[in-house]
Scaffold this active site. Structure first.
Site, PDB file in Angstrom:
ATOM      1  CE1 TYR A  10      -2.141   3.226   2.697  1.00  0.00           C
ATOM      2  CE2 TYR A  10      -3.483   2.608   0.839  1.00  0.00           C
ATOM      3  CZ  TYR A  10      -3.257   3.695   1.868  1.00  0.00           C
ATOM      4  OH  TYR A  10      -3.863   4.433   1.852  1.00  0.00           O
TER       5      TYR A  10
ATOM      6  CG  ASP B 281       5.965   3.381   0.390  1.00  0.00           C
ATOM      7  OD1 ASP B 281       4.857   3.485   0.014  1.00  0.00           O
ATOM      8  OD2 ASP B 281       6.227   4.233   1.252  1.00  0.00           O
TER       9      ASP B 281
ATOM     10  CE  LYS C 146       2.969   4.795   7.812  1.00  0.00           C
ATOM     11  NZ  LYS C 146       1.698   5.045   8.545  1.00  0.00           N
TER      12      LYS C 146
HETATM   13  P1  KE4 Z   1      -0.550   8.507   4.605  1.00  0.00           P
HETATM   14  O1  KE4 Z   1      -1.401   9.046   3.404  1.00  0.00           O
HETATM   15  O2  KE4 Z   1      -1.441   7.565   5.269  1.00  0.00           O
HETATM   16  O3  KE4 Z   1       0.402   9.550   5.556  1.00  0.00           O
HETATM   17  O4  KE4 Z   1       0.857   7.483   3.997  1.00  0.00           O
HETATM   18  C1  KE4 Z   1       0.310   6.406   3.155  1.00  0.00           C
HETATM   19  C2  KE4 Z   1       1.074   5.174   3.071  1.00  0.00           C
HETATM   20  C3  KE4 Z   1       2.207   5.244   2.195  1.00  0.00           C
HETATM   21  N1  KE4 Z   1       2.973   4.185   2.065  1.00  0.00           N
HETATM   22  C4  KE4 Z   1       3.181   3.272   2.935  1.00  0.00           C
HETATM   23  C5  KE4 Z   1       4.255   2.283   3.089  1.00  0.00           C
HETATM   24  C6  KE4 Z   1       2.143   3.261   4.328  1.00  0.00           C
HETATM   25  O5  KE4 Z   1       2.209   2.368   5.173  1.00  0.00           O
HETATM   26  C7  KE4 Z   1       1.299   4.491   4.210  1.00  0.00           C
HETATM   27  C8  KE4 Z   1       0.278   4.253   5.226  1.00  0.00           C
HETATM   28  N2  KE4 Z   1       0.305   3.481   6.163  1.00  0.00           N
HETATM   29  C9  KE4 Z   1      -1.212   3.115   6.796  1.00  0.00           C
HETATM   30  C10 KE4 Z   1      -1.031   1.963   7.634  1.00  0.00           C
HETATM   31  N3  KE4 Z   1      -1.383   0.831   6.866  1.00  0.00           N
HETATM   32  C11 KE4 Z   1      -1.470   4.178   7.632  1.00  0.00           C
HETATM   33  C12 KE4 Z   1      -2.825   4.017   8.374  1.00  0.00           C
HETATM   34  C13 KE4 Z   1      -4.412   4.522   7.781  1.00  0.00           C
HETATM   35  O6  KE4 Z   1      -4.490   4.432   6.605  1.00  0.00           O
HETATM   36  O7  KE4 Z   1      -4.836   4.998   8.576  1.00  0.00           O
END
Ligand code: KE4
Length: 427
Positions: A143, A238, A266
């Site tokens: 993801y 990523d 993060k």
């Molecule tokens: P954000 O747009 O949520 O800040 O980041 C997206 C993203 C991009 N790449 C990786 C590897 C990620 O894990 C994420 C977001 N991770 C999720 C956890 N599964 C955030 C939690 C959520 O979606 O509420």
């Protein structure tokens, strides 16, 4: 008795879809009522009934030094008192950019944004703009945020283009996205033989955390690096989740592989909205205002968020930080595995730096298919038994877990004790 969480959840759903601002928080995968958190400190947070939990999501990665760390709070308070946002450059943005470039040597130039989605979306646009190519490769189970061309599942055939995983994403937006199997080096080789000179980029979580924790094999990443170099394709790591989480220099340091672009998030915001994409200077030179690839953001490099991120980046550089973090995460996973064995429950676990995976399966998975075969129902029962015992795991069988520097031996031992009771309920 109706809990305050129930009351708040019912109220939240009147004004917000599903009552949450991010779907995973709604507990749909595990069932039950999400906990509305009122405060957090160290390894703990408290819900609306003032119940304390040992927290193993850590805001999905950012809270690596523990919640409400005094140094981070002080940095945020001092920055906030000087004003919240200027829409103009600040010295703090230079300092955090220099820190990121120092800690991740593959990053020669970096652009700050406000979310991981923005970081990967911009990295894709940069790769396409710099190469003049349209096709991208991603992997099932990874993801990368919710940009349209990344909300794609594997197509019908092994090398067919993907299908949208979300309504509202036109087929046209994903027709250039090829979805392959994670850890399948041969399939990647075949794809490049078939269309390598049309592929703008490959984007991968070098340690996957969004199908639960699944490590890339060295061969998979080495093959990816070789093929991208051979065909002039941009390799994007990523590391929004695994960056600064699995090691100080991220997964690329562990595997000793240099991507062309890295997406971060993060941890670099320490809980406030900071993310970034960066890499080779010749690629980043395509970004506006220098070049033709456009990307912008009102709150990019926000001074208060950057203060939280910079303070966190300083703390994780303390001598022995990752040794201690890795030790605690291993103690947790080893203790849970021993408790499961004592109870006769089929279970395995993996730990890498401050990140872990728990699987109701006999062996640690190495692919999307194997992780999907784990017993989700047993996980859900375990999740609720642990929640009732005051331990908050990720509310999905297909998410990774996170340990902070504040998860000391007493916290880990309390978690394992809770797990003994939880596993006993499964048999
Ligand atoms: P954000 O747009 O949520 O800040 O980041 C997206 C993203 C991009 N790449 C990786 C590897 C990620 O894990 C994420 C977001 N991770 C999720 C956890 N599964 C955030 C939690 C959520 O979606 O509420």
């Amino acid at each position: 008795m109706t809990s305050n969480n129930d009351t708040l959840f019912a109220r939240a759903q009147l004004t917000t879809p599903g009552g949450v601002n991010s779907p995973v928080r709604a507990f749909r995968s595990v069932g039950g009522t999400p906990r509305f958190i009122t405060r957090a400190e160290g390894p703990y947070f408290w819900d609306a009934d003032d119940r304390r939990y040992i927290d193993y999501i850590g805001s999905w990665g950012p809270a690596i030094v523990g919640h409400a760390h005094p140094a981070v709070i002080k940095a945020v308070q001092e920055a906030a008192a000087r004003g919240l946002s200027f829409g103009a450059p600040t010295q703090g943005e230079i300092e955090i950019a220099e820190e990121i470039c120092k800690l991740v040597p593959s990053i020669e130039q970096v652009r700050l944004v406000s979310s991981g989605t923005e970081a990967t979306m911009s990295a894709l646009r940069l790769a396409r703009g710099a190469t003049g190519r349209d096709k991208i490769v991603k992997f099932e189970g990874c993801y990368h945020g919710h940009a349209d061309s990344l909300l794609v599942k594997a197509g019908s055939g092994l090398l067919t283009f993907g299908n949208p995983t979300s309504a509202g994403v036109p087929e046209d937006f994903v027709k250039h996205t090829l979805v392959l199997d994670y850890n399948n080096a041969q399939q990647l080789e075949d794809a490049f033989k078939d269309m390598g000179d049309q592929i703008a980029c490959v984007i991968v979580e070098p340690v996957a955390g969004n199908m639960n924790l699944v490590r890339a094999t060295p061969e998979f990443l080495q093959t990816m690096r070789r093929l991208c170099t051979q065909y002039g394709t941009v390799l994007i790591f990523d590391e929004v989740m695994c960056g600064f989480r699995v090691a100080l220099g991220g997964a690329q340091a562990l595997y000793d592989i240099k991507p062309d672009i890295t997406a971060l998030g993060k941890v670099i915001g320490g809980g406030l909205p900071v993310a970034a994409f960066g890499g080779r200077a010749d690629l980043m030179g395509h970004m506006a205002p220098l070049g033709p690839v456009y990307q912008a953001g009102t709150l990019s490099g926000n001074p208060v968020a950057v203060a939280a991120g910079m303070s966190t980046l300083k703390l994780i550089q303390e001598p022995g930080f990752y040794t201690r973090l890795g030790t605690q995460t291993s103690k947790l996973v080893n203790g849970l595995s021993a408790a499961a064995k004592e109870a006769g429950v089929t279970f395995s676990g993996d730990a890498i730096g401050g990140m872990f995976g728990l699987y109701f399966a006999a062996a640690v998975p190495d692919s999307y298919a194997t992780v999907m075969a784990s017993n989700k129902d047993l996980f859900n029962k375990f999740f609720h038994a642990m929640l009732d015992a005051g331990v908050y795991l990720a509310p999905s069988a297909f998410e990774a877990g996170f340990v902070s520097a504040q998860h000391d031996d007493a916290v880990i031992e309390a978690t394992i004790a809770a797990a003994r009771g939880a596993f006993a309920q499964l048999v």
